[in-house]
Design a protein around this motif. Structure first.
Motif, PDB file in Angstrom:
ATOM      1  N   VAL A 293       0.844  -1.186   0.000  1.00 56.41           N
ATOM      2  CA  VAL A 293       0.000   0.000   0.000  1.00 56.41           C
ATOM      3  C   VAL A 293       0.884   1.241   0.000  1.00 56.41           C
ATOM      4  N   ALA A 294       0.573   2.201  -0.857  1.00 60.39           N
ATOM      5  CA  ALA A 294       1.326   3.454  -0.873  1.00 60.39           C
ATOM      6  C   ALA A 294       1.170   4.148   0.479  1.00 60.39           C
ATOM      7  N   PRO A 295       2.254   4.686   1.021  1.00 59.67           N
ATOM      8  CA  PRO A 295       2.179   5.319   2.346  1.00 59.67           C
ATOM      9  C   PRO A 295       1.064   6.352   2.457  1.00 59.67           C
ATOM     10  N   ALA A 296       0.854   7.123   1.375  1.00 59.35           N
ATOM     11  CA  ALA A 296      -0.170   8.162   1.422  1.00 59.35           C
ATOM     12  C   ALA A 296      -1.576   7.588   1.488  1.00 59.35           C
ATOM     13  N   ASP A 297      -1.733   6.291   1.143  1.00 59.40           N
ATOM     14  CA  ASP A 297      -3.061   5.682   1.115  1.00 59.40           C
ATOM     15  C   ASP A 297      -3.426   4.977   2.415  1.00 59.40           C
ATOM     16  N   VAL A 298      -2.461   4.789   3.310  1.00 55.04           N
ATOM     17  CA  VAL A 298      -2.726   4.016   4.522  1.00 55.04           C
ATOM     18  C   VAL A 298      -3.828   4.666   5.354  1.00 55.04           C
ATOM     19  N   ALA A 299      -3.673   5.953   5.661  1.00 55.03           N
ATOM     20  CA  ALA A 299      -4.664   6.636   6.493  1.00 55.03           C
ATOM     21  C   ALA A 299      -6.010   6.732   5.779  1.00 55.03           C
ATOM     22  N   THR A 300      -5.976   6.949   4.458  1.00 58.15           N
ATOM     23  CA  THR A 300      -7.218   7.047   3.689  1.00 58.15           C
ATOM     24  C   THR A 300      -8.012   5.752   3.767  1.00 58.15           C
ATOM     25  N   LEU A 301      -7.337   4.626   3.513  1.00 56.89           N
ATOM     26  CA  LEU A 301      -8.025   3.342   3.536  1.00 56.89           C
ATOM     27  C   LEU A 301      -8.536   3.008   4.931  1.00 56.89           C
ATOM     28  N   ALA A 302      -7.698   3.262   5.932  1.00 57.50           N
ATOM     29  CA  ALA A 302      -8.127   2.981   7.305  1.00 57.50           C
ATOM     30  C   ALA A 302      -9.355   3.816   7.661  1.00 57.50           C
ATOM     31  N   GLY A 303      -9.367   5.081   7.217  1.00 60.93           N
ATOM     32  CA  GLY A 303     -10.503   5.944   7.490  1.00 60.93           C
ATOM     33  C   GLY A 303     -11.773   5.498   6.800  1.00 60.93           C
ATOM     34  N   GLU A 304     -11.630   4.748   5.699  1.00 63.63           N
ATOM     35  CA  GLU A 304     -12.787   4.237   4.970  1.00 63.63           C
ATOM     36  C   GLU A 304     -13.238   2.880   5.490  1.00 63.63           C
ATOM     37  N   GLY A 305     -12.598   2.390   6.549  1.00 62.65           N
ATOM     38  CA  GLY A 305     -13.020   1.140   7.156  1.00 62.65           C
ATOM     39  C   GLY A 305     -12.268  -0.093   6.707  1.00 62.65           C
ATOM     40  N   PHE A 306     -11.246   0.089   5.857  1.00 62.99           N
ATOM     41  CA  PHE A 306     -10.446  -1.053   5.438  1.00 62.99           C
ATOM     42  C   PHE A 306      -9.424  -1.407   6.520  1.00 62.99           C
ATOM     43  N   GLN A 307      -8.993  -2.646   6.518  1.00 64.77           N
ATOM     44  CA  GLN A 307      -7.969  -3.116   7.450  1.00 64.77           C
ATOM     45  C   GLN A 307      -6.601  -2.947   6.783  1.00 64.77           C
ATOM     46  N   VAL A 308      -5.676  -2.242   7.464  1.00 71.21           N
ATOM     47  CA  VAL A 308      -4.374  -1.951   6.858  1.00 71.21           C
ATOM     48  C   VAL A 308      -3.264  -2.281   7.864  1.00 71.21           C
ATOM     49  N   PRO A 309      -3.024  -3.570   8.131  1.00 69.23           N
ATOM     50  CA  PRO A 309      -1.940  -3.915   9.051  1.00 69.23           C
ATOM     51  C   PRO A 309      -0.573  -3.627   8.458  1.00 69.23           C
ATOM     52  N   PRO A 528       8.519  -0.514   6.884  1.00 65.13           N
ATOM     53  CA  PRO A 528       7.519  -1.511   7.271  1.00 65.13           C
ATOM     54  C   PRO A 528       6.385  -1.522   6.259  1.00 65.13           C
ATOM     55  N   PRO A 529       6.387  -2.417   5.286  1.00 69.94           N
ATOM     56  CA  PRO A 529       5.366  -2.380   4.241  1.00 69.94           C
ATOM     57  C   PRO A 529       3.981  -2.719   4.780  1.00 69.94           C
ATOM     58  N   SER A 530       2.985  -2.022   4.263  1.00 69.67           N
ATOM     59  CA  SER A 530       1.605  -2.240   4.667  1.00 69.67           C
ATOM     60  C   SER A 530       0.891  -3.131   3.660  1.00 69.67           C
ATOM     61  N   ILE A 531      -0.146  -3.794   4.120  1.00 71.05           N
ATOM     62  CA  ILE A 531      -0.986  -4.662   3.306  1.00 71.05           C
ATOM     63  C   ILE A 531      -2.423  -4.345   3.676  1.00 71.05           C
ATOM     64  N   ALA A 532      -3.336  -4.366   2.727  1.00 70.67           N
ATOM     65  CA  ALA A 532      -4.709  -3.917   2.975  1.00 70.67           C
ATOM     66  C   ALA A 532      -5.709  -5.035   2.699  1.00 70.67           C
ATOM     67  N   PHE A 533      -6.804  -5.027   3.491  1.00 68.77           N
ATOM     68  CA  PHE A 533      -7.883  -5.999   3.322  1.00 68.77           C
ATOM     69  C   PHE A 533      -9.221  -5.305   3.489  1.00 68.77           C
ATOM     70  N   SER A 534     -10.225  -5.853   2.864  1.00 68.44           N
ATOM     71  CA  SER A 534     -11.568  -5.315   3.018  1.00 68.44           C
ATOM     72  C   SER A 534     -12.080  -5.617   4.424  1.00 68.44           C
ATOM     73  N   ALA A 535     -13.115  -4.895   4.816  1.00 74.88           N
ATOM     74  CA  ALA A 535     -13.639  -5.009   6.179  1.00 74.88           C
ATOM     75  C   ALA A 535     -14.353  -6.330   6.431  1.00 74.88           C
TER      76      ALA A 535
END
Length: 556
Positions: A293-309, A528-535
């Motif tokens: 996940v692009a660093p700039a997208d981590v907070a955006t995705l988390a704010g939209e309810g996605f899981q971004v460990p 620390p690379p991030s990975i994203a998942f749907s809620a």
């Protein structure tokens, strides 16, 4: 993971100790503790296509992400960590000299084609790799074998290292004994590498009838490795289809798996090269997860309810320098100028996720052997210009290679990082000629062959030993670095042969200090690379080694 030239297979004894059976560990689930519809396919957005469905022929993370779900190794790593645990072997032990490794296999393990796992099958796999010939001896095909076990029964090139593998013996149905000539820091960790996954006996016979071909840069993978139907492992999923035209690999749950059943019936890896496109596909509900996940997208995705460990740090990004590609690059002052010209803090702050750090050496501080006493090179454009003048290289011009159509755990935005470094180098008077190349196979082969003056590359550790970082690059001469340094190579040899862990770690610290004094390249960062998942999914336990087990996935 990629590209090293072992100085020899005489590498080192890491820890000679018995290993115990792995205990199962699932990723965290939501409070209801249950799973939803397991017939719904779980779709994951991958950054690139796999190179092969046979992991023995691969050296890249995108291939291993897929094959890891279908193939298993003798040893594994604990979920979410770097501790070695049992895989297909319940127990393992090395002898006092580190030259003999005994593996006690699990009972009742079945391959996807119905064959049973036995010690003879394990030995047949290792003997297959040892007896590779022709195209298979090209490092593109057998990178990990040559890195960990050296050469082959009959080496066909003087550049191929001497073999360290001696043989494998099945002392009973479930006991395999693997003998090597010299101890190595790559053992026992190397037995966890996906490249040494165990294949069924019938699939091995089919492989032998479908050879790879070509030489140099014109290699053709064997047909069986480019389509589903022949490869057969023991994993919780079996590969059912590879639609290369659409960039999709489909896997189905293996109902006779020896361990816990996978949480979904079907797993799909869909190639989406651009990170923005992967994010948009997740937001649109077209996929259920994606990596890097692009660093700039981590907070955006988390704010939209996605899981971004976020994974723990276990990687290095660096600027590689091929010294024998240009006489100017053989001058230490020129390499020092490159280091001082680079605003690495700017890269960390603008391109990497939170927790990224400027690297001071060629391993992260999470690995034993990291030294606090290395020579450092602060951002100092004036000093860079002064060094270039002292070296008579004020008119230096370099071909700067960087990869396209890919993101890596250590390098989330290659083109953006390249542009920042290009601007830094040009600001001190260096002429930069861009050389953009597709990652697989063009970029990996071009950098491996020493055809770039400077280039961006990195490494995510395979297992937790300092040699897995330092030995990847500095165990001996390689075309991609293009230098001879006998003092450094000798110290690497000494570390390889050191069985005492504390003494070996001290040698790693000394090597780090020597490397940063010699400066064969410039370490840029660890991240620390991030990975994203749907809620709506229970995600797998994230791994600092990027070795996620997608059998842990289920729908809420």
């Amino acid at each position: 993971m990629r590209i090293a030239r072992p100085r020899s297979a005489r590498i080192v004894a890491a820890v000679i100790a018995a290993g115990l059976v792995a205990t199962g560990c699932a990723s965290e689930r939501d409070d209801d503790g249950g799973s939803g519809d397991d017939s719904q396919p779980f779709v994951f957005g991958a950054a690139g296509d796999p190179a092969s469905l046979d992991p023995s022929l691969a050296s890249d993370g995108e291939t291993f992400r897929v094959t890891r779900q279908a193939f298993e190794t003798l040893l594994d790593h604990e979920p979410g960590g770097t501790e070695l645990v049992g895989g297909l072997a319940e127990e393992w032990v090395g002898n006092e000299t580190g030259t003999e490794w005994t593996f006690t296999l699990r009972e009742g393990v079945t391959f996807h084609d119905g064959a049973e796992l036995t010690a003879e099958v394990v030995c047949a796999n290792f003997d297959r790799w040892y007896n590779w010939s022709g195209t298979y001896q090209n490092t593109t095909m057998s990178y990990y074998w040559q890195t960990v076990f050296g050469g082959f029964a009959e080496n066909e090139s003087p550049e191929t290292p001497e073999p360290n593998y001696v043989g494998c013996t099945a002392t009973d149905e479930l006991t395999a004994v693997i003998e090597v000539a010299e101890p190595s820091a790559n053992y026992p960790g190397g037995f966890s590498l996906q490249a040494f996954s165990i294949h069924s006996p019938d699939s091995l016979e089919a492989y032998a009838e479908d050879e790879a071909s070509g030489e140099g840069e014109n290699l053709t993978f064997p047909g069986y490795s480019q389509e589903a139907g022949t490869v057969a492992g023991t994993g919780p999923f079996q590969i059912s289809e590879w639609n290369k035209g659409n960039g999709e690999v489909s896997l189905t749950r293996f109902d006779d798996y020896w361990g816990d059943a996978a949480g979904v019936e079907e797993l799909v890896f869909r190639t989406i090269p651009e990170e923005d496109s992967r994010r948009q596909a997740l937001q649109a509900g077209d996929i259920h997860g994606y990596d890097l996940v692009a660093p700039a997208d981590v907070a955006t995705l988390a704010g939209e309810g996605f899981q971004v460990p976020t994974r723990d740090v276990f990687n290095i990004l660096y600027l590689g320098i091929t010294q024998d590609s240009d006489e100017a690059l053989q001058q230490l002052e020129v390499r020092q100028a490159l280091a001082h010209a680079m605003d690495r803090e700017n890269i960390v702050s603008t391109q990497l996720p939170e927790g990224g750090v400027v690297a001071s050496q060629f391993m992260p501080d999470t690995v034993a052997g990291f030294s606090p006493d290395v020579t450092t090179y602060d951002y100092d454009p004036e000093r860079a210009q002064q060094l270039l003048a002292e070296a008579g290289a004020e008119d230096l011009a370099v071909d700067f290679c960087y990869p396209t159509e890919v993101t890596r755990p250590y390098m989330p935005a290659p083109a953006d990082i390249y542009e920042l470094l290009k601007a830094d180098l040009e600001a001190v008077g260096i002429t930069v000629n861009p050389v953009p190349l597709k990652w697989n196979p063009d970029y990996t082969e071009t950098t491996r062959d020493g055809s770039c003056n400077i280039y961006l590359l990195g490494w995510t550790g395979d297992f937790n030993d300092g040699y897995n970082f330092l030995g990847t690059w500095f165990a001996g001469y390689s075309k991609e670095w293009g230098f001879e340094n006998e003092d450094l190579f000798a110290l690497m040899d000494q570390a390889q042969a050191e069985a005492d862990e504390a003494a070996r770690v001290a040698l790693y610290e000394q090597i780090n200090e020597m490397v940063m004094e010699f400066l064969p390249g410039v370490p840029i960062s660890s991240s620390p690379p991030s990975i994203a998942f749907s809620a709506d999914v229970n995600p797998p336990t994230v791994s600092p080694l990027t070795q996620e087990n997608f059998a842990e996935v289920s729908f809420k």
